[in-house]
Scaffold this motif. Structure first.
Motif, short mmCIF file in Angstrom:
data_model
loop_
_atom_site.label_atom_id
_atom_site.label_comp_id
_atom_site.label_asym_id
_atom_site.label_seq_id
_atom_site.Cartn_x
_atom_site.Cartn_y
_atom_site.Cartn_z
N HIS A 94 0.84 -1.20 0.00
CA HIS A 94 0.00 0.00 0.00
C HIS A 94 0.87 1.26 0.00
O HIS A 94 0.63 2.19 -0.78
CB HIS A 94 -0.91 -0.02 1.23
CG HIS A 94 -1.78 1.18 1.38
ND1 HIS A 94 -3.12 1.19 1.07
CD2 HIS A 94 -1.51 2.44 1.84
CE1 HIS A 94 -3.63 2.39 1.30
NE2 HIS A 94 -2.66 3.17 1.77
N GLU A 107 -5.05 0.61 -2.07
CA GLU A 107 -5.53 -0.68 -1.57
C GLU A 107 -5.69 -1.68 -2.71
O GLU A 107 -5.27 -2.84 -2.61
CB GLU A 107 -6.87 -0.49 -0.84
CG GLU A 107 -6.75 0.11 0.54
CD GLU A 107 -6.15 -0.85 1.55
OE1 GLU A 107 -6.90 -1.63 2.17
OE2 GLU A 107 -4.91 -0.85 1.70
N TYR A 155 -10.82 3.51 2.42
CA TYR A 155 -9.99 2.36 2.09
C TYR A 155 -10.84 1.21 1.54
O TYR A 155 -10.56 0.68 0.46
CB TYR A 155 -9.21 1.88 3.32
CG TYR A 155 -8.15 2.83 3.81
CD1 TYR A 155 -6.81 2.58 3.56
CD2 TYR A 155 -8.48 3.97 4.52
CE1 TYR A 155 -5.82 3.44 4.02
CE2 TYR A 155 -7.51 4.85 4.99
CZ TYR A 155 -6.18 4.57 4.73
OH TYR A 155 -5.21 5.44 5.18
N LEU A 207 -11.31 0.66 -2.40
CA LEU A 207 -10.77 -0.56 -3.01
C LEU A 207 -11.77 -1.16 -3.97
O LEU A 207 -11.44 -1.52 -5.11
CB LEU A 207 -10.41 -1.57 -1.92
CG LEU A 207 -9.75 -2.89 -2.34
CD1 LEU A 207 -8.98 -3.49 -1.17
CD2 LEU A 207 -10.75 -3.93 -2.85
#
Length: 433
Positions: free
Chosen positions: A276, A305, A356, A360
């Motif tokens: 990451h 991510e 996050y 993603l």
């Protein structure tokens, strides 16, 4: 004629400096006794000194004014240094606490090494006269350290004293006795107290990840990046990772790391963590990132991510089940979160984690759409976004979604916009992009 031109150039240079300078000089000193102080000198008298980064009120607890008659106050979510008698001043010194402090959505001012060295983040020290405006992003810094220590900054080792101009988000600087090690990929200052398992991973996995992202987003420009990895080995349960232009850094603030590395899930999480952060480094290719507003964090955090997932799938195929489980957990977390808030409002409601998890899934779905053409993927789209971001008045998310629509369809982008803007009654259905 040459003299006139020279004077003109000097004046234009001064005006360029004056337009974005903070008018505050910052001097950092570490004494022979290990005490850290920072002194602020202002170019004109003012009633208060304002800090540019204010994630919480921890300065009021951890910084102690050395100059008599001063105090640090927290007013309307901002911290200031003021005189107790409310009169103006031009200079003030404060003593710092050189231990790790977790800050919400920001980098710790100090990341100690187990051998006595320390990483100090300069952005935490940025300050302005009275208040900080958006066009202030240059600070004059100096630092002095004891004779038996040195300063590692921008890949160079300096002894005694250093001076520099700091800008934008600031940078990390190592102070201690450890010498940096140059590898083919990075200049590294790795904590000698880290468990061997993590040190091996830093030595092998970071270079492999850098090679992977270089193949996707291009070779890093400029000087070789720095890698800092520190380990406080003290009571705590926090870790931190981040990137700044030309820097990757990570810190463990725990006292049982030797035990944690015996757990495969911890090691898998660590490699994901590395991937990451390396992805962030390549997102902006050593330039100051244009991450947009806080509510647009799904862009860079979500992309990092999904990039981590892609990298682990390709480089470490034996971790396929781990990656699948990680994505499934992100889907569950995002689905539950979107029942309560939207991504636009998530930051203001303390749900930064959704940038996050939901981010993603958004980038995963974009990648799936792009790969149908057989010509593009999320990396090539990001490269186009990187060229355009920050060049106009458009929000970062508007630029990105416009490029996405060009490569996919308006219908597809509308689905993404519903995820960003709405508190979803059936998030699982909407996330099935």
């Amino acid at each position: 004629m040459k003299l006139v031109v020279a004077i003109f150039l000097m004046l234009t240079s001064y005006c360029a400096w004056a337009s974005d300078a903070s008018a505050v000089d910052i001097a950092i000193e570490k004494s022979n006794q290990g005490e850290w102080t920072v002194t602020y000198k202002m170019q004109k008298p003012a009633a208060r000194l304002s800090f540019i980064r204010n994630p919480d009120d921890s300065r009021t607890k951890r910084w102690q004014p050395e100059s008599p008659g001063f105090e640090i106050v927290y007013v309307d979510n901002h911290e200031y240094i003021v005189r107790t008698d409310s009169t103006d001043f031009t200079e003030v010194s404060v003593r710092l606490t050189p231990t790790y402090q977790h800050l919400p959505k920001d980098y710790a001012p100090f990341s100690p090494y187990s051998d006595g060295g320390v990483l100090i983040y300069t952005g935490r020290l940025f300050a302005c006269i009275d208040t900080c405006s958006n066009n202030v992003n240059r600070w004059k810094f100096s630092m002095s350290v004891p004779e038996n220590e040195h300063i590692v900054m921008k890949g160079q080792v300096q002894t005694g004293k250093a001076r520099w101009i700091d800008t934008n988000e600031g940078m990390n600087i190592y102070v201690g006795s450890q010498q940096p090690i140059e590898t083919p990929n990075v200049i590294a200052v790795i904590d000698p107290g880290l468990p061997e398992t993590i040190r091996r991973s830093l030595d092998a996995d970071i270079p492999e990840l850098m090679t992977y992202f270089e193949s996707k987003l291009g070779k890093l420009q400029g000087t070789k990046p720095m890698l800092f990895a520190s380990y406080a080995n003290t009571a705590g349960h926090s870790s931190q990772g981040g990137t700044l232009p030309n820097q990757i850094f990570m810190h463990w603030n725990v006292n049982n790391l030797d035990k944690q590395v015996e757990d495969d899930s911890f090691l898998n999480d660590t490699i994901w963590f590395f991937a990451h952060e390396v992805a962030h480094l390549y997102q902006w290719n050593n330039k100051a990132g244009f991450n947009g507003e806080q509510h647009e964090s799904w862009l860079h955090e979500g992309h990092a991510e999904w990039s981590a997932a892609s990298a682990l799938q390709e480089l470490f195929p034996e971790k396929g089940n781990y990656v699948t489980t990680k994505i499934a957990n992100a889907s569950s977390q995002c689905s539950k979160g979107l029942l309560e808030t939207s991504l636009v409002e998530a930051a203001s409601e303390g749900r930064f984690d959704l940038y996050y998890s939901c981010g993603l899934l958004i980038h995963q779905a974009i990648d799936a759409q792009l790969e149908k053409s057989g010509k593009r993927d999320s990396y090539s789209l990001w490269a186009d976004f990187r060229k355009r971001a920050g060049k106009g008045n458009e929000e970062a998310s508007d630029v990105f979604l416009s490029l996405t629509e060009t490569c996919t369809s308006k219908t597809f982008v509308k689905k993404i916009e519903r995820i960003l803007e709405g508190k979803l009654a059936s998030p699982e259905e909407s996330l099935n992009l």
